[in-house]
Design a protein around this motif. Structure first.
Motif: not given
Length: 208
Positions: A188-204
């Motif tokens: 509601s107040r912020e927007r985040y970018l999220i990226q994943f590695n090919e194996d589904g683990s968190l990248k960013e």
């Protein structure tokens, strides 16, 4: 005289808009199949989400669906390639686009529903679609990673005020590489970018 100037200004602005649109169309990759897939995907109601089994947390069913897909008789003894996208929905459905086992120029749609895969449905492709560049071997994709992506996404969404958990995750294939979606968490107040590695683990994970 003022009318003439006004007309000239309007024509100039219209021309700029057209030029900008042409540039955008040129730079934006052709993704007609993806747009068709999204448009043809039925939305899941809040009520159905509460009553349906959540596939995004059901690793055994995800693995079973992968195994059953690889056993399709038309692909016996042949390599299987996923084209463009692979969708996973928490209501139990999976939508897969596969390269035809006999004609590499053809693409078929398969749906996993009620524990089994559908018969192939021909997908209309355009001469502008980069089929070769949007293929990945099915052996490189683990369906269980969909659960990992969903879990990480939802855990991060809990940290963002007003953000909602995801009801689907999907793979997009570009230049023969896999990318997991969603890639944004909107609060509601912020927007985040999220990226994943090919194996589904968190990248960013970072604020936009």
């Amino acid at each position: 005289m003022k009318k003439v100037i006004l007309v000239i200004v309007c024509l100039f602005l219209f021309s700029c808009e057209q030029i900008t649109k042409s540039i955008d169309d040129t730079l934006k990759p052709n993704d007609s199949v993806a747009e068709k897939e999204i448009e043809n995907t039925p939305s899941v109601s809040v009520q159905s989400e509460k009553t349906a089994t959540n596939l995004l947390t059901d690793i055994p069913t995800l693995k079973k669906a992968e195994e059953e897909l690889k056993k399709l008789p038309q692909y016996k003894g042949k390599k299987m390639f996923v084209y463009s996208m692979l969708y996973f929905y928490n209501d139990g459905r999976i939508n897969a686009l596969l390269q035809h086992p006999e004609n590499p120029k053809y693409i078929d749609t398969y749906e996993f529903k009620d524990g089994k895969w559908s018969e192939p449905i021909p997908l209309q492709v355009s001469i502008r679609d980069d089929i070769k560049g949007r293929l990945v071997s099915l052996n490189k994709i683990s369906f269980a990673n969909a659960a990992k992506v969903a879990q990480i996404y939802n855990e991060k969404a809990e940290e963002v005020e007003g953000a909602q958990p995801t009801t689907s995750v999907y793979i997009s294939i570009w230049k023969n590489e896999v990318k997991w979606y969603p890639t944004t968490i909107n609060g509601s107040r912020e927007r985040y970018l999220i990226q994943f590695n090919e194996d589904g683990s968190l990248k960013e994970f970072k604020q936009d």
